[in-house]
Design a protein around this motif. Structure first.
Motif, PDB file in Angstrom:
ATOM      1  N   GLU A   1      -0.607  12.692   8.688  1.00  0.00           N
ATOM      2  CA  GLU A   1      -1.803  12.021   9.205  1.00  0.00           C
ATOM      3  C   GLU A   1      -2.689  12.997   9.975  1.00  0.00           C
ATOM      4  O   GLU A   1      -3.918  12.878   9.945  1.00  0.00           O
ATOM      5  CB  GLU A   1      -1.413  10.850  10.099  1.00  0.00           C
ATOM      6  CG  GLU A   1      -0.889   9.644   9.347  1.00  0.00           C
ATOM      7  CD  GLU A   1      -0.712   8.439  10.251  1.00  0.00           C
ATOM      8  OE1 GLU A   1      -1.570   7.545  10.198  1.00  0.00           O
ATOM      9  OE2 GLU A   1       0.282   8.400  11.008  1.00  0.00           O
ATOM     10  N   SER A   2      -2.080  13.955  10.658  1.00  0.00           N
ATOM     11  CA  SER A   2      -2.863  14.921  11.434  1.00  0.00           C
ATOM     12  C   SER A   2      -3.755  15.767  10.539  1.00  0.00           C
ATOM     13  O   SER A   2      -4.868  16.131  10.926  1.00  0.00           O
ATOM     14  CB  SER A   2      -1.935  15.824  12.254  1.00  0.00           C
ATOM     15  OG  SER A   2      -1.236  15.089  13.237  1.00  0.00           O
ATOM     16  N   VAL A   3      -3.278  16.098   9.341  1.00  0.00           N
ATOM     17  CA  VAL A   3      -4.075  16.931   8.428  1.00  0.00           C
ATOM     18  C   VAL A   3      -4.855  16.098   7.417  1.00  0.00           C
ATOM     19  O   VAL A   3      -5.580  16.647   6.588  1.00  0.00           O
ATOM     20  CB  VAL A   3      -3.179  17.952   7.690  1.00  0.00           C
ATOM     21  CG1 VAL A   3      -2.489  18.866   8.686  1.00  0.00           C
ATOM     22  CG2 VAL A   3      -2.151  17.257   6.806  1.00  0.00           C
ATOM     23  N   GLY A   4      -4.706  14.767   7.451  1.00  0.00           N
ATOM     24  CA  GLY A   4      -5.473  13.900   6.569  1.00  0.00           C
ATOM     25  C   GLY A   4      -4.910  13.734   5.175  1.00  0.00           C
ATOM     26  O   GLY A   4      -5.612  13.253   4.279  1.00  0.00           O
ATOM     27  N   ALA A   5      -3.642  14.091   4.962  1.00  0.00           N
ATOM     28  CA  ALA A   5      -3.049  13.959   3.629  1.00  0.00           C
ATOM     29  C   ALA A   5      -2.634  12.526   3.322  1.00  0.00           C
ATOM     30  O   ALA A   5      -2.523  12.146   2.158  1.00  0.00           O
ATOM     31  CB  ALA A   5      -1.837  14.887   3.499  1.00  0.00           C
ATOM     32  N   VAL A   6      -2.388  11.731   4.353  1.00  0.00           N
ATOM     33  CA  VAL A   6      -2.004  10.327   4.205  1.00  0.00           C
ATOM     34  C   VAL A   6      -2.841   9.506   5.173  1.00  0.00           C
ATOM     35  O   VAL A   6      -3.093   9.934   6.302  1.00  0.00           O
ATOM     36  CB  VAL A   6      -0.496  10.134   4.495  1.00  0.00           C
ATOM     37  CG1 VAL A   6      -0.149   8.661   4.646  1.00  0.00           C
ATOM     38  CG2 VAL A   6       0.345  10.749   3.388  1.00  0.00           C
ATOM     39  N   ASP A   7      -3.278   8.338   4.726  1.00  0.00           N
ATOM     40  CA  ASP A   7      -4.050   7.431   5.577  1.00  0.00           C
ATOM     41  C   ASP A   7      -3.436   6.044   5.469  1.00  0.00           C
ATOM     42  O   ASP A   7      -3.579   5.363   4.451  1.00  0.00           O
ATOM     43  CB  ASP A   7      -5.516   7.401   5.145  1.00  0.00           C
ATOM     44  CG  ASP A   7      -6.400   6.653   6.138  1.00  0.00           C
ATOM     45  OD1 ASP A   7      -5.853   5.894   6.966  1.00  0.00           O
ATOM     46  OD2 ASP A   7      -7.629   6.824   6.085  1.00  0.00           O
ATOM     47  N   LEU A   8      -2.746   5.620   6.520  1.00  0.00           N
ATOM     48  CA  LEU A   8      -2.059   4.333   6.485  1.00  0.00           C
ATOM     49  C   LEU A   8      -2.999   3.152   6.670  1.00  0.00           C
ATOM     50  O   LEU A   8      -2.541   2.011   6.764  1.00  0.00           O
ATOM     51  CB  LEU A   8      -0.952   4.296   7.541  1.00  0.00           C
ATOM     52  CG  LEU A   8       0.264   5.179   7.248  1.00  0.00           C
ATOM     53  CD1 LEU A   8       1.351   4.934   8.281  1.00  0.00           C
ATOM     54  CD2 LEU A   8       0.815   4.934   5.851  1.00  0.00           C
ATOM     55  N   ALA A   9      -4.297   3.406   6.712  1.00  0.00           N
ATOM     56  CA  ALA A   9      -5.238   2.287   6.674  1.00  0.00           C
ATOM     57  C   ALA A   9      -5.123   1.559   5.344  1.00  0.00           C
ATOM     58  O   ALA A   9      -5.397   0.357   5.257  1.00  0.00           O
ATOM     59  CB  ALA A   9      -6.664   2.786   6.886  1.00  0.00           C
ATOM     60  N   TYR A  10      -4.704   2.281   4.291  1.00  0.00           N
ATOM     61  CA  TYR A  10      -4.562   1.671   2.964  1.00  0.00           C
ATOM     62  C   TYR A  10      -3.372   2.207   2.174  1.00  0.00           C
ATOM     63  O   TYR A  10      -2.945   1.595   1.202  1.00  0.00           O
ATOM     64  CB  TYR A  10      -5.836   1.886   2.139  1.00  0.00           C
ATOM     65  CG  TYR A  10      -6.282   3.333   2.088  1.00  0.00           C
ATOM     66  CD1 TYR A  10      -5.719   4.230   1.194  1.00  0.00           C
ATOM     67  CD2 TYR A  10      -7.265   3.801   2.948  1.00  0.00           C
ATOM     68  CE1 TYR A  10      -6.117   5.553   1.153  1.00  0.00           C
ATOM     69  CE2 TYR A  10      -7.674   5.122   2.913  1.00  0.00           C
ATOM     70  CZ  TYR A  10      -7.105   5.996   2.021  1.00  0.00           C
ATOM     71  OH  TYR A  10      -7.498   7.307   1.992  1.00  0.00           O
ATOM     72  N   ASP A  11      -2.812   3.354   2.550  1.00  0.00           N
ATOM     73  CA  ASP A  11      -1.708   3.953   1.797  1.00  0.00           C
ATOM     74  C   ASP A  11      -0.382   3.251   2.077  1.00  0.00           C
ATOM     75  O   ASP A  11      -0.071   2.923   3.229  1.00  0.00           O
ATOM     76  CB  ASP A  11      -1.545   5.434   2.165  1.00  0.00           C
ATOM     77  CG  ASP A  11      -2.461   6.345   1.370  1.00  0.00           C
ATOM     78  OD1 ASP A  11      -2.780   6.003   0.216  1.00  0.00           O
ATOM     79  OD2 ASP A  11      -2.849   7.404   1.904  1.00  0.00           O
TER      80      ASP A  11
END
Length: 244
Positions: free
Chosen positions: A114-124
């Motif tokens: 999440e810190s580097v933007g590889a995953v976004d739990l808003a929708y992932d």
């Protein structure tokens, strides 16, 4: 006869303080902490929509890990501001409340990715495990340990599932061979995704963008608001979007 001790004595002029010599060089103690967070992600693989495709996600890590495989659902609407950023206390508190039940491996993976933007739990939806390396005595992966798995969301245009292979590593140190190992593991994950019976091939799909504030296209099922005006399906739950 005057009393001598009652007479005022003349005050002596104060002596000027001797100037303090400035040092030619200042001695200072240096403090430093370098954190390196790195990640790799594959292209998206389009899978036919349906509940069976979602159930196949954990199996895509089989053969690449001997550790527990965890499925992390997208954030509930009350945690939509959650972020692993301690300098923003309200967001950090939401992040801790949302993920305190997960294992140390999963929390470390989320922190890195999440810190580097590889995953976004808003929708992932994120399926994660320790893929390479060791953990410390507290159960957290070492800086050169590789964590990751697959991240999926629903295509806003077609409603198909889009799955990406994602790996990450980092912390207080860096090793050159970790990058090569991560690339190899990423290839293995992508191969497993493509081997799914629901896979329709690689696809270049723009990642969803949550709408800032209110408005936009809002999912009546989960509350996700999309910033893409042409979106038809919710990337978080796959349901049809309604205009807010």
């Amino acid at each position: 006869m005057p009393l001598e001790f009652l007479k005022r004595r003349d005050k002596q002029p104060a002596r000027a303080a001797a100037p303090v010599a400035e040092p030619e060089a200042i001695e200072a103690e240096d403090y430093q902490l370098r954190l390196h967070y790195l990640a790799k992600a594959s292209e998206g693989v389009r899978l036919k929509a349906g509940p069976q495709a979602m159930r196949e996600l954990p199996g895509m890590l089989v053969g690449l890990t001997e550790n527990e495989i965890e499925v992390i659902e997208p954030l509930a609407i009350e945690f939509q501001e959650a972020a692993p950023a301690i300098q923003r206390p309200s967001e950090a508190l939401q992040w801790l409340n949302a993920h305190h039940d997960h294992s140390p491996i999963a929390r470390h993976a989320l922190l890195v990715l999440e810190s580097v933007g590889a995953v976004d739990l808003a929708y992932d939806t994120f399926v994660v495990s320790l893929l390479h390396g060791e953990t410390d005595t507290s159960g957290f992966p070492e800086y050169n340990a590789i964590v990751g798995g697959v991240a999926s969301h629903w295509d806003e245009g077609t409603g198909d599932m889009i799955v990406r292979a994602v790996v990450g590593w980092g912390g207080r140190g860096v090793r050159g061979d970790t990058d090569r190992t991560a690339t190899k593991i990423l290839g293995g994950l992508l191969k497993n995704v493509l081997a799914s019976q629901y896979a329709m091939g690689l696809t270049a799909v723009e990642r969803p963008v949550p709408a800032a504030g209110r408005g936009g296209l809002v999912c009546a099922h989960c509350g996700f608001a999309s910033a893409h005006e042409r979106a038809f399906y919710c990337p978080k739950c796959g349901m049809r979007l309604l205009r807010g």
